[in-house]
Design a protein around this motif. Structure first.
Motif, PDB file in Angstrom:
ATOM      1  N   GLU A 134      30.448 -36.461   3.191  1.00 15.57           N
ATOM      2  CA  GLU A 134      30.114 -35.113   3.658  1.00 15.57           C
ATOM      3  C   GLU A 134      28.800 -34.691   3.023  1.00 15.57           C
ATOM      4  N   ALA A 135      27.876 -34.204   3.846  1.00 19.75           N
ATOM      5  CA  ALA A 135      26.591 -33.776   3.334  1.00 19.75           C
ATOM      6  C   ALA A 135      26.772 -32.496   2.522  1.00 19.75           C
ATOM      7  N   GLY A 136      25.978 -32.403   1.443  1.00 16.36           N
ATOM      8  CA  GLY A 136      26.034 -31.206   0.620  1.00 16.36           C
ATOM      9  C   GLY A 136      25.084 -30.154   1.138  1.00 16.36           C
ATOM     10  N   VAL A 137      24.834 -29.154   0.323  1.00 12.12           N
ATOM     11  CA  VAL A 137      23.875 -28.109   0.661  1.00 12.12           C
ATOM     12  C   VAL A 137      22.473 -28.680   0.480  1.00 12.12           C
ATOM     13  N   THR A 138      21.667 -28.551   1.506  1.00 12.54           N
ATOM     14  CA  THR A 138      20.310 -29.081   1.423  1.00 12.54           C
ATOM     15  C   THR A 138      19.302 -27.951   1.501  1.00 12.54           C
ATOM     16  N   GLN A 139      18.240 -28.087   0.727  1.00 16.46           N
ATOM     17  CA  GLN A 139      17.200 -27.071   0.681  1.00 16.46           C
ATOM     18  C   GLN A 139      15.840 -27.724   0.893  1.00 16.46           C
ATOM     19  N   PHE A 140      14.974 -26.979   1.558  1.00 18.26           N
ATOM     20  CA  PHE A 140      13.631 -27.472   1.851  1.00 18.26           C
ATOM     21  C   PHE A 140      12.641 -26.324   1.780  1.00 18.26           C
ATOM     22  N   PRO A 141      11.456 -26.506   1.189  1.00 14.83           N
ATOM     23  CA  PRO A 141      11.013 -27.711   0.492  1.00 14.83           C
ATOM     24  C   PRO A 141      11.583 -27.768  -0.918  1.00 14.83           C
ATOM     25  N   SER A 142      11.470 -28.899  -1.556  1.00 17.96           N
ATOM     26  CA  SER A 142      11.944 -29.000  -2.933  1.00 17.96           C
ATOM     27  C   SER A 142      10.956 -28.322  -3.882  1.00 17.96           C
ATOM     28  N   HIS A 143       9.675 -28.328  -3.503  1.00 15.67           N
ATOM     29  CA  HIS A 143       8.676 -27.672  -4.332  1.00 15.67           C
ATOM     30  C   HIS A 143       7.554 -27.156  -3.443  1.00 15.67           C
ATOM     31  N   SER A 144       7.163 -25.918  -3.676  1.00 13.41           N
ATOM     32  CA  SER A 144       6.084 -25.323  -2.906  1.00 13.41           C
ATOM     33  C   SER A 144       5.120 -24.634  -3.860  1.00 13.41           C
ATOM     34  N   VAL A 145       3.829 -24.926  -3.676  1.00  8.67           N
ATOM     35  CA  VAL A 145       2.788 -24.288  -4.494  1.00  8.67           C
ATOM     36  C   VAL A 145       1.900 -23.493  -3.551  1.00  8.67           C
ATOM     37  N   ILE A 146       1.826 -22.184  -3.757  1.00  9.08           N
ATOM     38  CA  ILE A 146       1.015 -21.335  -2.890  1.00  9.08           C
ATOM     39  C   ILE A 146       0.200 -20.386  -3.743  1.00  9.08           C
ATOM     40  N   GLU A 147      -0.753 -19.738  -3.119  1.00  6.12           N
ATOM     41  CA  GLU A 147      -1.557 -18.755  -3.830  1.00  6.12           C
ATOM     42  C   GLU A 147      -1.000 -17.362  -3.595  1.00  6.12           C
ATOM     43  N   LYS A 148      -1.255 -16.529  -4.546  1.00  9.60           N
ATOM     44  CA  LYS A 148      -0.838 -15.131  -4.434  1.00  9.60           C
ATOM     45  C   LYS A 148      -1.321 -14.557  -3.104  1.00  9.60           C
ATOM     46  N   GLY A 149      -0.433 -13.856  -2.423  1.00  8.92           N
ATOM     47  CA  GLY A 149      -0.775 -13.248  -1.155  1.00  8.92           C
ATOM     48  C   GLY A 149      -0.381 -14.077   0.062  1.00  8.92           C
ATOM     49  N   GLN A 150      -0.094 -15.345  -0.168  1.00  2.88           N
ATOM     50  CA  GLN A 150       0.337 -16.189   0.942  1.00  2.88           C
ATOM     51  C   GLN A 150       1.817 -16.000   1.232  1.00  2.88           C
ATOM     52  N   THR A 151       2.253 -16.656   2.292  1.00  2.00           N
ATOM     53  CA  THR A 151       3.645 -16.552   2.730  1.00  2.00           C
ATOM     54  C   THR A 151       4.326 -17.894   2.545  1.00  2.00           C
ATOM     55  N   VAL A 152       5.576 -17.851   2.147  1.00  2.00           N
ATOM     56  CA  VAL A 152       6.358 -19.083   2.031  1.00  2.00           C
ATOM     57  C   VAL A 152       7.729 -18.842   2.638  1.00  2.00           C
ATOM     58  N   THR A 153       8.242 -19.853   3.314  1.00  2.00           N
ATOM     59  CA  THR A 153       9.580 -19.785   3.894  1.00  2.00           C
ATOM     60  C   THR A 153      10.407 -20.933   3.351  1.00  2.00           C
ATOM     61  N   LEU A 154      11.509 -20.591   2.735  1.00  2.98           N
ATOM     62  CA  LEU A 154      12.440 -21.575   2.189  1.00  2.98           C
ATOM     63  C   LEU A 154      13.624 -21.692   3.141  1.00  2.98           C
ATOM     64  N   ARG A 155      14.124 -22.908   3.262  1.00  6.18           N
ATOM     65  CA  ARG A 155      15.232 -23.117   4.182  1.00  6.18           C
ATOM     66  C   ARG A 155      16.432 -23.689   3.452  1.00  6.18           C
ATOM     67  N   CYS A 156      17.599 -23.287   3.898  1.00  5.12           N
ATOM     68  CA  CYS A 156      18.850 -23.788   3.326  1.00  5.12           C
ATOM     69  C   CYS A 156      19.801 -24.174   4.448  1.00  5.12           C
ATOM     70  N   ASP A 157      20.328 -25.385   4.375  1.00  6.57           N
ATOM     71  CA  ASP A 157      21.377 -25.826   5.285  1.00  6.57           C
ATOM     72  C   ASP A 157      22.671 -25.924   4.485  1.00  6.57           C
ATOM     73  N   PRO A 158      23.636 -25.063   4.779  1.00  7.79           N
ATOM     74  CA  PRO A 158      24.883 -25.093   4.010  1.00  7.79           C
ATOM     75  C   PRO A 158      25.747 -26.280   4.431  1.00  7.79           C
ATOM     76  N   ILE A 159      26.821 -26.474   3.733  1.00  7.60           N
ATOM     77  CA  ILE A 159      27.802 -27.470   4.133  1.00  7.60           C
ATOM     78  C   ILE A 159      28.391 -27.028   5.470  1.00  7.60           C
ATOM     79  N   SER A 160      28.520 -27.967   6.377  1.00  4.72           N
ATOM     80  CA  SER A 160      29.023 -27.655   7.709  1.00  4.72           C
ATOM     81  C   SER A 160      30.383 -26.968   7.634  1.00  4.72           C
ATOM     82  N   GLY A 161      30.494 -25.845   8.337  1.00  2.00           N
ATOM     83  CA  GLY A 161      31.762 -25.131   8.374  1.00  2.00           C
ATOM     84  C   GLY A 161      31.895 -24.037   7.330  1.00  2.00           C
ATOM     85  N   HIS A 162      30.947 -23.971   6.409  1.00  2.00           N
ATOM     86  CA  HIS A 162      30.996 -22.919   5.389  1.00  2.00           C
ATOM     87  C   HIS A 162      30.411 -21.631   5.957  1.00  2.00           C
ATOM     88  N   ASP A 163      31.235 -20.596   6.004  1.00  2.00           N
ATOM     89  CA  ASP A 163      30.785 -19.321   6.537  1.00  2.00           C
ATOM     90  C   ASP A 163      29.945 -18.534   5.529  1.00  2.00           C
TER      91      ASP A 163
END
Lengths: 115, 115
Positions: free
Chosen positions: A1-30
């Protein structure tokens, strides 16, 4: 069974920029949670989704942070515009039977560095 | 406000030494208590939990913790550590009326075990 996955593992940005982090939970977890750890301090709760609804967003620091969970599957956490103090590790966790098991399943975290 | 305090930030032990990591919390109501562990490069995972009943709880890998209500403490113990126990350990609490799974974490204790 796949665990919780997150992307990206590391992000380096400059102040003022935008970043979007993603999370895929374990299937079926509400339940899906976002936590953050800043500079070796304690891990702090940000918010909790039940399916696509925000159950508790009391930990969100300010309106530069926007979390979504469209369709009740994966979730995104957007920081716009990023500030220096947003640097840290963002953890996602999911659970299904929290009441009985008391266990959250965590991802490995997304490390955000704001320069 | 509720809080969790872990007194030791970094503990260094030799293999076979006994371990005790301190955890105290500040909260006047009934709580559930947890220890989570993060091994290097891995995700946080549940080590053990206390909900009710016997205050001495046993977890995975030979760890145990004792809930002492009068001292607001939930210290983690292991009689004989191994090199593979090298990790960061987090104590956490949940207010019992909170059905949503929001955890309040301590600052973490980094354990280094020398072979």
């Amino acid at each position: 069974e796949a665990g919780v996955t997150q992307f990206p593992s590391h992000s380096v940005i400059e102040k003022g920029q935008t970043v979007t982090l993603r999370c895929d939970p374990i299937s079926g977890h509400d339940n899906l949670y976002w936590y953050r750890r800043v500079m070796g301090k304690e891990i702090k709760f940000l918010l909790h989704f039940v399916k696509e609804s925000k159950q508790d967003e009391s930990g969100m620091p300010n309106n530069r942070f926007l979390a979504e969970r469209t369709g009740g599957t994966y979730s995104t956490l957007k920081v716009q515009p990023a500030e220096l103090e947003d640097s840290g590790v963002y953890f996602c966790a999911s659970s299904q039977d929290w009441i009985n098991t008391g266990e959250l399943f965590f991802g490995e975290g997304s490390r955000l560095t704001v320069l | 406000a509720q809080s969790v305090s872990q007194h030791n930030h970094h503990v260094i032990l030799s293999e076979a030494a006994s371990l005790e990591l301190g955890c105290n919390y500040s909260y006047g109501g009934t709580v559930n208590l947890f220890w989570y562990v993060q091994y290097p490069g891995q995700h946080l995972q549940l080590l053990l939990k206390y909900f009710s009943g016997d205050p001495l709880v046993k977890g995975i890998k030979g760890f145990e913790a004792e809930f002492i209500k009068s001292k607001f403490s939930f210290n983690l113990r292991k009689p004989s550590v191994q090199w593979s126990d090298t990790a960061e350990y987090f104590c956490a609490l949940k207010e019992i009326y909170n059905q949503g799974g929001k955890l309040i974490f301590g600052q973490g204790t980094e354990l280094s075990v020398k072979p």
